[in-house]
Design a protein around this motif. Sequence first.
Motif, PDB file in Angstrom:
ATOM      1  N   THR A  35      47.788  29.358  35.826  1.00 37.84           N
ATOM      2  CA  THR A  35      47.686  30.592  35.336  1.00 37.84           C
ATOM      3  C   THR A  35      47.692  31.673  36.279  1.00 37.84           C
ATOM      4  N   ARG A  40      50.258  36.744  38.936  1.00 32.72           N
ATOM      5  CA  ARG A  40      51.247  37.266  40.090  1.00 32.72           C
ATOM      6  C   ARG A  40      52.444  37.969  39.757  1.00 32.72           C
ATOM      7  N   ARG A 106      44.234  40.958  30.936  1.00 31.55           N
ATOM      8  CA  ARG A 106      43.588  39.544  30.647  1.00 31.55           C
ATOM      9  C   ARG A 106      43.799  39.208  29.201  1.00 31.55           C
ATOM     10  N   ARG A 127      40.775  30.990  37.131  1.00 26.49           N
ATOM     11  CA  ARG A 127      39.339  31.390  37.592  1.00 26.49           C
ATOM     12  C   ARG A 127      38.370  31.368  36.433  1.00 26.49           C
ATOM     13  N   ASP A 128      38.868  31.563  35.158  1.00 28.86           N
ATOM     14  CA  ASP A 128      38.233  31.656  33.821  1.00 28.86           C
ATOM     15  C   ASP A 128      38.540  30.697  32.780  1.00 28.86           C
ATOM     16  N   ARG A 177      39.562  38.614  48.661  1.00 28.94           N
ATOM     17  CA  ARG A 177      40.144  38.162  47.295  1.00 28.94           C
ATOM     18  C   ARG A 177      38.852  37.362  46.571  1.00 28.94           C
ATOM     19  N   ARG A 184      34.350  41.043  39.947  1.00 33.76           N
ATOM     20  CA  ARG A 184      34.829  41.935  38.862  1.00 33.76           C
ATOM     21  C   ARG A 184      33.965  41.641  37.714  1.00 33.76           C
TER      22      ARG A 184
HETATM   23  O1   DC Z   1      45.384  31.242  41.769  1.00 36.65           O
HETATM   24  P1   DC Z   1      45.937  32.451  42.523  1.00 36.65           P
HETATM   25  O2   DC Z   1      45.927  32.639  43.850  1.00 36.65           O
HETATM   26  O3   DC Z   1      47.431  32.195  42.251  1.00 36.65           O
HETATM   27  O4   DC Z   1      45.719  33.586  41.433  1.00 36.65           O
HETATM   28  C1   DC Z   1      45.943  34.842  41.971  1.00 36.65           C
HETATM   29  C2   DC Z   1      45.037  35.956  41.435  1.00 36.65           C
HETATM   30  O5   DC Z   1      45.089  36.005  39.966  1.00 36.65           O
HETATM   31  C3   DC Z   1      43.644  35.684  41.893  1.00 36.65           C
HETATM   32  O6   DC Z   1      43.066  36.644  42.950  1.00 36.65           O
HETATM   33  C4   DC Z   1      42.756  36.310  40.494  1.00 36.65           C
HETATM   34  C5   DC Z   1      43.578  36.005  39.664  1.00 36.65           C
HETATM   35  N1   DC Z   1      43.408  35.062  38.312  1.00 36.65           N
HETATM   36  C6   DC Z   1      42.530  35.529  37.601  1.00 36.65           C
HETATM   37  O7   DC Z   1      41.848  36.464  37.515  1.00 36.65           O
HETATM   38  N2   DC Z   1      42.323  34.521  36.489  1.00 36.65           N
HETATM   39  C7   DC Z   1      42.947  33.551  36.366  1.00 36.65           C
HETATM   40  N3   DC Z   1      42.869  32.549  35.656  1.00 36.65           N
HETATM   41  C8   DC Z   1      43.994  32.735  37.477  1.00 36.65           C
HETATM   42  C9   DC Z   1      44.116  33.943  38.334  1.00 36.65           C
END
Ligand code: DC
Length: 223
Positions: A35, A40, A106, A127-128, A177, A184
Amino acid sequence: MRPKPVIAIDGPSGAGKSTVARELARALGFQFVDTGALYRTVALLADEDGVDWSHGPRLAKLVEGHEFAFDSKGILYLDGNPVGDAVRTPRMSLGASEVAQHSEVREALLVIQRVIGKDGGVVLEGRDIGTVVFPDAEIKFFLDASVLERARRRFEELLAKGRDITLDQIAREQEERDRSDRERTLSPLRKADDAIDVPCDDMTAMQVVEHMLELVKSQFSFD
Ligand code: DC
């Protein structure tokens, strides 16, 4: 309950989520969904269209104007073209983290992720996933590793790609990051209460996959 589970994998950047999620999906014959690649790609599209990363509504419009699709190997296609390494630059890491702060972005990406995962047979990493995207996921994992170990892994990855970067630079960027992902307001990086902790410091990616595979197989039976 779905015939096949939704597997949610969350954790900070550099914990090895992508490798582990891809291998777990392959072993189970499930769809793999990275995701982070969606966020990105939004940052990349914004750069190409001259949209500021701080403009939530315009970023969401961008998402709605394009088609995002993952193939069976988990490769992301934008309007039929593979997105590839263009989103794997330090600038896009930063951009993804910034565009991810907007509720409009989002929400737009939430729809895409839910459509892909709704019938199960899918491993989503982000992340979520376990907290917001699929709070009803049948199995949730939270992968973590120390800051130093995560920076070391990313450093080796980028070194192999010929990038001119130092370990110290990576550790600093990663900490920044981490801070923005965890602090956030919207869907911050957080372990779901019912997620299984997987500490990855002292295990190889394949050991982590084996461990997760055993847990999945002990809880579910499917063809
Ligand atoms: O997993 P990644 O490093 O490719 O993710 C890039 C950015 O995207 C990360 O800093 C936060 C965001 N992200 C997010 O907010 N929610 C997700 N489910 C996946 C990534």
